[in-house]
Design a protein around this motif. Structure first.
Motif, mmCIF file in Angstrom:
data_model
loop_
_atom_site.group_PDB
_atom_site.id
_atom_site.type_symbol
_atom_site.label_atom_id
_atom_site.label_comp_id
_atom_site.label_asym_id
_atom_site.label_seq_id
_atom_site.Cartn_x
_atom_site.Cartn_y
_atom_site.Cartn_z
ATOM 1 N N LEU A 63 0.827 -1.209 0.000
ATOM 2 C CA LEU A 63 0.000 0.000 0.000
ATOM 3 C C LEU A 63 0.861 1.259 0.000
ATOM 4 C CD1 LEU A 63 -2.839 -0.918 2.532
ATOM 5 C CD2 LEU A 63 -2.928 -0.944 0.039
ATOM 6 N N LEU A 64 1.941 1.244 0.764
ATOM 7 C CA LEU A 64 2.792 2.426 0.859
ATOM 8 C C LEU A 64 3.558 2.684 -0.433
ATOM 9 C CD1 LEU A 64 4.159 1.982 4.503
ATOM 10 C CD2 LEU A 64 2.348 3.516 3.701
ATOM 11 N N ARG A 65 3.617 1.691 -1.320
ATOM 12 C CA ARG A 65 4.261 1.879 -2.632
ATOM 13 C C ARG A 65 3.239 2.093 -3.748
ATOM 14 N NH1 ARG A 65 7.800 -2.482 -0.750
ATOM 15 N NH2 ARG A 65 6.503 -3.963 -1.908
ATOM 16 N N ASN A 66 1.966 2.128 -3.395
ATOM 17 C CA ASN A 66 0.883 2.247 -4.378
ATOM 18 C C ASN A 66 0.470 3.718 -4.489
ATOM 19 O OD1 ASN A 66 -1.632 2.213 -5.707
ATOM 20 N ND2 ASN A 66 -2.076 0.137 -4.977
ATOM 21 N N LYS A 67 0.902 4.391 -5.558
ATOM 22 C CA LYS A 67 0.659 5.833 -5.707
ATOM 23 C C LYS A 67 -0.830 6.187 -5.724
ATOM 24 C CE LYS A 67 1.593 9.810 -8.698
ATOM 25 N NZ LYS A 67 2.226 10.262 -9.965
ATOM 26 N N PRO A 68 -1.680 5.513 -6.529
ATOM 27 C CA PRO A 68 -3.117 5.846 -6.502
ATOM 28 C C PRO A 68 -3.723 5.680 -5.111
ATOM 29 C CG PRO A 68 -2.610 4.492 -8.411
ATOM 30 C CD PRO A 68 -1.386 4.489 -7.560
ATOM 31 N N TYR A 69 -3.303 4.632 -4.401
ATOM 32 C CA TYR A 69 -3.847 4.416 -3.060
ATOM 33 C C TYR A 69 -3.417 5.531 -2.108
ATOM 34 C CZ TYR A 69 -4.913 2.292 1.420
ATOM 35 O OH TYR A 69 -5.403 2.067 2.677
ATOM 36 N N ILE A 70 -2.190 5.978 -2.202
ATOM 37 C CA ILE A 70 -1.708 7.067 -1.337
ATOM 38 C C ILE A 70 -2.511 8.341 -1.597
ATOM 39 C CG2 ILE A 70 0.239 8.593 -0.842
ATOM 40 C CD1 ILE A 70 0.520 5.830 0.369
ATOM 41 N N ILE A 71 -2.764 8.650 -2.862
ATOM 42 C CA ILE A 71 -3.557 9.846 -3.201
ATOM 43 C C ILE A 71 -4.972 9.712 -2.641
ATOM 44 C CG2 ILE A 71 -4.583 11.155 -5.110
ATOM 45 C CD1 ILE A 71 -2.089 10.468 -6.752
ATOM 46 N N VAL A 97 -4.886 10.231 1.196
ATOM 47 C CA VAL A 97 -4.730 11.633 1.603
ATOM 48 C C VAL A 97 -6.019 12.409 1.382
ATOM 49 C CG1 VAL A 97 -3.522 13.783 1.107
ATOM 50 C CG2 VAL A 97 -2.237 11.650 1.249
ATOM 51 N N CYS A 98 -6.606 12.260 0.191
ATOM 52 C CA CYS A 98 -7.796 13.055 -0.160
ATOM 53 C C CYS A 98 -9.040 12.576 0.582
ATOM 54 C CB CYS A 98 -8.033 13.001 -1.665
ATOM 55 S SG CYS A 98 -6.718 13.747 -2.643
ATOM 56 N N PHE A 99 -9.306 11.287 0.528
ATOM 57 C CA PHE A 99 -10.500 10.764 1.173
ATOM 58 C C PHE A 99 -10.370 10.813 2.690
ATOM 59 C CE2 PHE A 99 -13.012 6.836 2.389
ATOM 60 C CZ PHE A 99 -14.225 7.509 2.377
ATOM 61 N N GLY A 100 -9.155 10.533 3.198
ATOM 62 C CA GLY A 100 -8.928 10.660 4.639
ATOM 63 C C GLY A 100 -9.155 12.083 5.115
ATOM 64 N N GLY A 101 -8.687 13.056 4.315
ATOM 65 C CA GLY A 101 -8.937 14.457 4.650
ATOM 66 C C GLY A 101 -10.412 14.793 4.633
ATOM 67 N N GLY A 102 -11.142 14.212 3.663
ATOM 68 C CA GLY A 102 -12.581 14.450 3.600
ATOM 69 C C GLY A 102 -13.308 13.930 4.827
ATOM 70 N N ILE A 103 -12.927 12.724 5.298
ATOM 71 C CA ILE A 103 -13.545 12.181 6.507
ATOM 72 C C ILE A 103 -13.224 13.070 7.704
ATOM 73 C CG2 ILE A 103 -13.596 10.231 8.106
ATOM 74 C CD1 ILE A 103 -12.944 8.402 5.783
ATOM 75 N N GLY A 104 -11.972 13.546 7.784
ATOM 76 C CA GLY A 104 -11.582 14.431 8.879
ATOM 77 C C GLY A 104 -12.404 15.711 8.907
ATOM 78 N N MET A 105 -12.664 16.268 7.722
ATOM 79 C CA MET A 105 -13.473 17.492 7.638
ATOM 80 C C MET A 105 -14.912 17.240 8.069
ATOM 81 S SD MET A 105 -12.072 18.979 4.008
ATOM 82 C CE MET A 105 -10.345 18.720 3.598
ATOM 83 N N PHE A 106 -15.463 16.104 7.668
ATOM 84 C CA PHE A 106 -16.834 15.786 8.061
ATOM 85 C C PHE A 106 -16.920 15.524 9.554
ATOM 86 C CE2 PHE A 106 -17.654 15.832 3.722
ATOM 87 C CZ PHE A 106 -19.011 15.680 3.472
ATOM 88 N N THR A 107 -15.863 14.949 10.124
ATOM 89 C CA THR A 107 -15.821 14.735 11.567
ATOM 90 C C THR A 107 -15.874 16.068 12.300
ATOM 91 O OG1 THR A 107 -14.538 12.700 11.338
ATOM 92 C CG2 THR A 107 -14.433 13.815 13.465
ATOM 93 N N CYS A 108 -15.073 17.023 11.856
ATOM 94 C CA CYS A 108 -15.045 18.353 12.477
ATOM 95 C C CYS A 108 -16.395 19.048 12.330
ATOM 96 C CB CYS A 108 -13.941 19.206 11.850
ATOM 97 S SG CYS A 108 -12.280 18.619 12.210
ATOM 98 N N GLU A 151 -14.787 1.028 -1.386
ATOM 99 C CA GLU A 151 -14.710 -0.007 -2.419
ATOM 100 C C GLU A 151 -13.581 0.302 -3.402
ATOM 101 O OE1 GLU A 151 -16.755 -2.979 -3.224
ATOM 102 O OE2 GLU A 151 -16.794 -2.706 -1.058
ATOM 103 N N LEU A 152 -13.424 1.576 -3.739
ATOM 104 C CA LEU A 152 -12.366 2.000 -4.661
ATOM 105 C C LEU A 152 -10.991 1.713 -4.063
ATOM 106 C CD1 LEU A 152 -11.741 3.318 -7.360
ATOM 107 C CD2 LEU A 152 -11.962 5.549 -6.273
ATOM 108 N N ALA A 153 -10.857 1.860 -2.744
ATOM 109 C CA ALA A 153 -9.590 1.557 -2.078
ATOM 110 C C ALA A 153 -9.230 0.087 -2.254
ATOM 111 C CB ALA A 153 -9.690 1.901 -0.587
ATOM 112 N N VAL A 154 -10.237 -0.789 -2.179
ATOM 113 C CA VAL A 154 -9.983 -2.217 -2.377
ATOM 114 C C VAL A 154 -9.632 -2.500 -3.829
ATOM 115 C CG1 VAL A 154 -10.980 -4.532 -2.224
ATOM 116 C CG2 VAL A 154 -11.515 -2.827 -0.477
ATOM 117 N N GLU A 155 -10.328 -1.824 -4.751
ATOM 118 C CA GLU A 155 -10.078 -2.032 -6.176
ATOM 119 C C GLU A 155 -8.652 -1.653 -6.568
ATOM 120 O OE1 GLU A 155 -11.885 -3.484 -8.353
ATOM 121 O OE2 GLU A 155 -13.744 -3.700 -7.218
#
Length: 472
Positions: free
Chosen positions: A242-250, A253-264, A362-366
Motif C-alpha cells: 500500500l505504501l508503494r501504491n501511488k493511486p492508493y496514497i492519493i 490523503v484526499c478521502f482521509g482528509g474528507g472524513i476528517g473534515m466531516f468529523t469536524c 470499495e475503490l480503495a480495495v479495487e
C-alpha cells in the motif's frame, strides 16, 4: 453447507459439477448486527456535541474539555487502527466484531457511572465519562473497518457496493440519531443522566446480537472469486504494498482528509451556529438533514455504481459538489436569520459528501487488490483520524474570543463566546483544495474486478473443455 439456504450464483457448470460460488441468507443477519453496532458507536461518539454547552455546565467543565470527548475517538483510533487492521485480516471478521461489541458496551456502561449519585464522584465524574469514551473509541476502528471486509467475504460482486453502503452508512445514521436525540433528551443539563442511559441500550443489544449470533469468520463457500483471496497477503506485506501504491496514497490523503473534515463539521456544528443566534434544536436539525441527505445520496450512488462500475467518475463529481456546498455553508453560517439557506446547504453538503464514503472504500480495495480489505480500509481510516485531530485542534485554535452578544444562544463558559468565522472559511478552503487535487491526480485500474473477470473467463474455458470431452 446449508442446502436450500445456499443460493447459486453461477448455477451448475460443466457436466454435473456443483456451483463454484454460493451466497447464504444469514449474510443479512451479519449485516444487521454490524449496522446496529456501527450506529451505536457513532451515537456514543457524538453524544455530547449537540448539547456541548449544557454538558459543560452540568459537569462544571469548559467547552474544550467537552470537545475532547469527541477528539479522544480520533486520537485513540490512530495507534489502535493499525492493530484493528491486523485483527480483521489475520484473526478474522468474527473476532473483530465481537471484540468491538464488548468494548462498545463496556464503555457505554462506564459512562453511566459518571452520573450515578450513589457513587458521589464529585470532580472525578468527568474522568469516568472520559474513560467510557476511550473504551468506545477503541471499538471504533474495528467497527469502521468491518463493512468492506463483510461485503467482500459474504456478498457477491453485484451486491458488494450496496452491502458496503448499508453497513458504512449506519455510522452517519448514528450521528443523525445523536444530533436529533441529544437535544430532545436534554432540554436542561439535569437530564444528561437520562441521555446516557438511553444511549447504552443499543450498545447492549448490539453486543448480544454479535456474541450470540455470529458463529463463523468466513462462509463455507465463497460468494465470488476475489473472496477466496480476501486475506491472500500477510499484514506487513500488504502494508508495504500500500505504501508503494501511488493511486492508493492519493486516495488515502484526499478521502482521509474528507472524513476528517466531516468529523469536524459534525462535532463543532452546534458551537459554530449558536454564536450567530441559532438554537441547539436548529443545529440538531441541520445535523439531521446533513446525515439524512447523506444516507440518501449514498444509497442512490451505491446502486448506480453497482450497476455501472464507475467508481472514479462518481467520486470525483461528488467531491467537487461537496466542496461547493462547504463554501456555501461557510458563507451562510456567518449571517443571522438564514435558517432555510443553512438547512439547504447542510443537506447538499451531506448528500454529495456522504455519498463518497462507501464508494471510496470499495475503490480503495479495487486499487490495492490483492491486499486484504481490512488493511486497505484501515489505513485510510487511520489517515483520516490523524487529519481529523489536526483539523480539530487547528480550527479551535483559529477561533476568537468575543464579548457576550445578546443574540447568541451559546451557554457561555467563564471565558466568553467564540467566533468561528475564520475556522469555517479555512475548512471550506481545505475541502476545495482537496477536491481539486483528487480530480487532477487520482487515476487507477480496477484490479479486483479485472481479477474476477479473468477468473470467470478461466471457468468458462474449463467448462468448454470439459463439455468437449466425449463420453466413455
Amino acid at each position: 453447507m446449508e442446502g436450500a439456504e445456499a443460493e447459486s450464483l453461477l448455477g451448475e457448470h460443466g457436466l454435473g459439477q456443483p456451483a463454484q460460488f454460493k451466497t447464504y441468507r444469514r449474510r443479512w443477519f451479519l449485516l444487521a448486527a454490524v449496522c446496529l453496532l456501527n450506529c451505536s458507536n457513532a451515537m456514543l461518539w457524538l453524544t455530547f456535541a449537540p448539547v456541548a454547552d449544557k454538558t459543560a455546565a452540568y459537569f462544571h467543565i469548559s467547552l474544550e474539555m467537552v470537545n475532547w470527548l469527541s477528539i479522544v475517538y480520533l486520537l485513540i483510533s490512530i495507534p489502535f487502527g493499525l492493530v484493528a487492521t491486523w485483527v480483521l485480516d489475520s484473526v478474522g471478521l468474527r473476532c473483530a466484531v465481537i471484540l468491538s461489541a464488548w468494548l462498545n458496551m463496556t464503555g457505554s456502561i462506564i459512562r453511566i457511572f459518571s452520573v450515578l449519585k450513589v457513587m458521589n464522584l464529585g470532580s472525578q465524574s468527568y474522568w469516568y465519562l472520559f474513560t467510557g469514551q476511550c473504551l468506545c473509541a477503541l471499538a471504533q476502528p474495528l467497527i469502521i473497518f468491518s463493512p468492506t471486509k463483510l461485503a467482500a467475504l459474504w456478498f457477491p460482486d453485484h451486491q458488494r457496493a450496496t452491502a458496503n453502503m448499508i453497513a458504512s452508512m449506519s455510522n452517519p445514521l448514528g450521528i443523525l440519531i445523536a444530533n436529533v436525540l441529544s437535544p430532545a433528551l436534554v432540554p436542561e443539563g439535569k437530564h444528561i443522566p437520562l441521555m446516557l442511559g438511553v444511549y447504552a441500550v443499543p450498545a447492549v443489544t448490539a453486543c448480544a446480537l454479535a456474541t450470540l449470533g455470529i458463529h463463523e469468520k468466513v462462509p463455507p463457500t465463497p460468494p465470488s472469486a476475489s473472496a477466496t483471496n480476501s486475506t491472500s497477503k500477510p499484514f506487513l506485506t500488504g502494508l508495504k504494498m500500500l505504501l508503494r501504491n501511488k493511486p492508493y496514497i492519493i486516495l488515502t490523503v484526499c478521502f482521509g482528509g474528507g472524513i476528517g473534515m466531516f468529523t469536524c463539521f459534525s462535532a463543532l456544528l452546534e458551537q459554530i451556529l449558536c454564536e450567530k443566534g441559532y438554537s441547539n434544536e436548529f443545529a440538531g436539525l441541520n445535523g439531521a438533514l446533513f446525515t439524512v441527505c447523506g444516507l440518501l445520496g449514498a444509497f442512490l450512488l451505491g446502486l448506480y455504481v453497482d450497476r455501472t462500475r464507475k467508481f472514479i467518475e462518481s467520486t470525483k463529481i461528488c467531491f467537487c459538489l461537496s466542496a461547493l456546498a462547504s463554501i456555501m455553508f461557510a458563507v451562510t453560517s456567518r449571517f443571522r436569520h438564514q435558517a432555510i439557506t443553512l438547512a439547504i446547504t447542510s443537506s447538499l453538503f451531506g448528500f454529495f459528501g456522504f455519498a463518497i464514503y462507501p464508494i471510496a472504500m470499495e475503490l480503495a480495495v479495487e486499487c490495492s487488490y490483492p491486499v486484504g480489505e481490512g488493511t486497505s480500509a484501515g489505513l485510510i481510516f487511520v489517515a483520516s483520524q490523524i487529519q481529523g485531530v489536526i483539523l480539530m485542534i487547528l480550527l479551535q485554535a483559529l477561533t476568537v474570543r468575543v464579548s457576550e452578544d445578546p443574540a447568541s444562544t451559546c451557554t457561555l463558559d467563564q471565558n466568553g463566546a467564540l467566533d468561528w468565522t475564520t475556522p469555517v472559511l479555512v475548512l471550506a478552503g481545505l475541502c476545495s483544495a482537496t477536491a481539486c487535487f483528487y480530480v487532477i491526480f487520482f487515476h487507477t485500474d480496477y484490479k479486483r474486478l479485472h481479477a474476477e473477470t479473468n477468473s470467470g473467463d478461466l471457468v468458462k474455458t474449463e467448462d468448454t473443455a470439459t463439455a468437449d470431452v466425449p463420453e466413455a
